[in-house]
Design a protein around this motif. Structure first.
Motif, PDB file in Angstrom:
ATOM      1  N   TRP A   1       0.839  -1.205   0.000  1.00 38.16           N
ATOM      2  CA  TRP A   1       0.000   0.000   0.000  1.00 38.16           C
ATOM      3  C   TRP A   1       0.875   1.256   0.000  1.00 38.16           C
ATOM      4  O   TRP A   1       0.575   2.214  -0.721  1.00 38.16           O
ATOM      5  CB  TRP A   1      -0.925  -0.008   1.220  1.00 38.16           C
ATOM      6  CG  TRP A   1      -1.668   1.279   1.376  1.00 38.16           C
ATOM      7  CD1 TRP A   1      -2.766   1.681   0.661  1.00 38.16           C
ATOM      8  CD2 TRP A   1      -1.347   2.366   2.258  1.00 38.16           C
ATOM      9  NE1 TRP A   1      -3.152   2.950   1.048  1.00 38.16           N
ATOM     10  CE2 TRP A   1      -2.290   3.378   2.032  1.00 38.16           C
ATOM     11  CE3 TRP A   1      -0.366   2.556   3.220  1.00 38.16           C
ATOM     12  CZ2 TRP A   1      -2.278   4.579   2.737  1.00 38.16           C
ATOM     13  CZ3 TRP A   1      -0.344   3.758   3.925  1.00 38.16           C
ATOM     14  CH2 TRP A   1      -1.292   4.742   3.676  1.00 38.16           C
ATOM     15  N   CYS A   2       1.951   1.257   0.790  1.00 40.02           N
ATOM     16  CA  CYS A   2       2.863   2.404   0.813  1.00 40.02           C
ATOM     17  C   CYS A   2       3.394   2.692  -0.588  1.00 40.02           C
ATOM     18  O   CYS A   2       3.494   3.856  -1.002  1.00 40.02           O
ATOM     19  CB  CYS A   2       4.029   2.143   1.769  1.00 40.02           C
ATOM     20  SG  CYS A   2       3.592   2.115   3.514  1.00 40.02           S
ATOM     21  N   ASN A   3       3.737   1.642  -1.312  1.00 45.46           N
ATOM     22  CA  ASN A   3       4.230   1.808  -2.681  1.00 45.46           C
ATOM     23  C   ASN A   3       3.166   2.432  -3.576  1.00 45.46           C
ATOM     24  O   ASN A   3       3.469   3.260  -4.443  1.00 45.46           O
ATOM     25  CB  ASN A   3       4.664   0.459  -3.259  1.00 45.46           C
ATOM     26  CG  ASN A   3       5.900  -0.096  -2.573  1.00 45.46           C
ATOM     27  OD1 ASN A   3       6.698   0.658  -2.023  1.00 45.46           O
ATOM     28  ND2 ASN A   3       6.047  -1.414  -2.585  1.00 45.46           N
ATOM     29  N   THR A   4       1.911   2.026  -3.353  1.00 47.57           N
ATOM     30  CA  THR A   4       0.805   2.599  -4.125  1.00 47.57           C
ATOM     31  C   THR A   4       0.688   4.091  -3.863  1.00 47.57           C
ATOM     32  O   THR A   4       0.563   4.898  -4.799  1.00 47.57           O
ATOM     33  CB  THR A   4      -0.525   1.910  -3.761  1.00 47.57           C
ATOM     34  OG1 THR A   4      -0.442   0.524  -4.101  1.00 47.57           O
ATOM     35  CG2 THR A   4      -1.694   2.534  -4.509  1.00 47.57           C
ATOM     36  N   VAL A   5       0.733   4.489  -2.578  1.00 49.55           N
ATOM     37  CA  VAL A   5       0.626   5.908  -2.224  1.00 49.55           C
ATOM     38  C   VAL A   5       1.743   6.702  -2.888  1.00 49.55           C
ATOM     39  O   VAL A   5       1.518   7.787  -3.447  1.00 49.55           O
ATOM     40  CB  VAL A   5       0.688   6.105  -0.691  1.00 49.55           C
ATOM     41  CG1 VAL A   5       0.667   7.594  -0.341  1.00 49.55           C
ATOM     42  CG2 VAL A   5      -0.474   5.398  -0.003  1.00 49.55           C
ATOM     43  N   GLN A   6       2.947   6.153  -2.831  1.00 52.63           N
ATOM     44  CA  GLN A   6       4.103   6.870  -3.380  1.00 52.63           C
ATOM     45  C   GLN A   6       4.066   6.952  -4.906  1.00 52.63           C
ATOM     46  O   GLN A   6       4.776   7.763  -5.500  1.00 52.63           O
ATOM     47  CB  GLN A   6       5.390   6.204  -2.892  1.00 52.63           C
ATOM     48  CG  GLN A   6       5.602   6.370  -1.386  1.00 52.63           C
ATOM     49  CD  GLN A   6       6.645   5.435  -0.803  1.00 52.63           C
ATOM     50  OE1 GLN A   6       6.996   4.422  -1.401  1.00 52.63           O
ATOM     51  NE2 GLN A   6       7.146   5.771   0.378  1.00 52.63           N
ATOM     52  N   SER A   7       3.225   6.126  -5.531  1.00 52.93           N
ATOM     53  CA  SER A   7       3.145   6.125  -6.999  1.00 52.93           C
ATOM     54  C   SER A   7       2.058   7.057  -7.524  1.00 52.93           C
ATOM     55  O   SER A   7       2.007   7.322  -8.730  1.00 52.93           O
ATOM     56  CB  SER A   7       2.880   4.705  -7.511  1.00 52.93           C
ATOM     57  OG  SER A   7       1.534   4.313  -7.243  1.00 52.93           O
ATOM     58  N   GLU A   8       1.187   7.552  -6.635  1.00 51.88           N
ATOM     59  CA  GLU A   8       0.070   8.395  -7.086  1.00 51.88           C
ATOM     60  C   GLU A   8       0.373   9.873  -6.869  1.00 51.88           C
ATOM     61  O   GLU A   8       1.108  10.254  -5.950  1.00 51.88           O
ATOM     62  CB  GLU A   8      -1.223   7.976  -6.389  1.00 51.88           C
ATOM     63  CG  GLU A   8      -1.638   6.559  -6.771  1.00 51.88           C
ATOM     64  CD  GLU A   8      -3.088   6.221  -6.449  1.00 51.88           C
ATOM     65  OE1 GLU A   8      -3.869   6.042  -7.401  1.00 51.88           O
ATOM     66  OE2 GLU A   8      -3.433   6.122  -5.257  1.00 51.88           O
TER      67      GLU A   8
END
Length: 202
Positions: free
Chosen positions: A53-60
């Motif tokens: 999820w952290c990776n998702t946040v950092q990608s948006e």
């Protein structure tokens, strides 16, 4: 109380505080950004859903996250996933409804103060998780923690998380709602809770 119970409570307190922050402040808030960075680098969380999820946040894009926060937590003309409990439990679907009043009395009874500097309902999802964290931090009886979950939070939160997953425009908020919902289910099982039956109007 056994050592395992203490460890469980410490974990419960930490995660309530983490999820409380993520569901009360924008994901782009500096404190949340620091928190997300720490979670993404935590070796104990390697290959976990939280790190994914952290990776998702950092990608948006920050603008997309802020827009989603506004729509989900502050509201445009229509709030598709209101973050306040009484909107779900009150027939008129209003904030500051009867369940808010009952919850406020519960907080006062247990000396919990959530002073945000604004006049806002205490049954906002993030604030309720902060209250869980405070109860454990103050070493309140575990039955008090159980009562907050069973009588005030679990009565409506699963429906709320469903609506966030349905209406969020970013994967970050969709996945966050799923993560916290799964965590609530785990807490419910761990503490052997039966949520108070309440009719929901959303």
């Amino acid at each position: 109380m056994s050592q395992s119970d203490v460890i469980d409570l410490q974990s419960l307190q930490t995660m309530a505080k983490v999820f409380g922050s993520l569901l009360y402040f924008p994901l782009t808030d500096s404190n949340n950004q620091t928190l997300i960075q720490a979670l993404s680098q935590d070796v104990a969380l390697a290959d976990s859903d939280i790190q994914a999820w952290c990776n998702t946040v950092q990608s948006e894009l920050p603008d997309s996250l802020n827009q989603d926060f506004f729509l989900l937590f502050e509201g445009g003309e229509v709030m598709l996933a209101p973050p306040w409990g009484s909107v779900y439990t009150d027939k008129e679907e209003v904030i500051f409804g009867d369940s808010t009043v009952a919850y406020r009395q519960f907080l006062r009874q247990h000396d919990i103060e959530l002073d945000t500097g604004m006049r806002e309902p205490e049954d906002q999802i993030g604030l309720m998780l902060f209250a869980v964290s405070q109860l454990i931090e103050q070493q309140q009886d575990i039955d008090t923690v159980k009562a907050l979950f069973a009588e005030h939070l679990l009565t409506w939160c699963y429906r709320y998380f469903e609506l966030v997953q349905e209406h969020a425009r970013t994967k970050s908020y969709q996945q966050l709602a799923s993560l916290v919902s799964q965590w609530c289910e785990a807490v419910q099982e761990l503490l052997e809770l039966t949520p108070k039956a309440m009719k929901l109007y959303r």
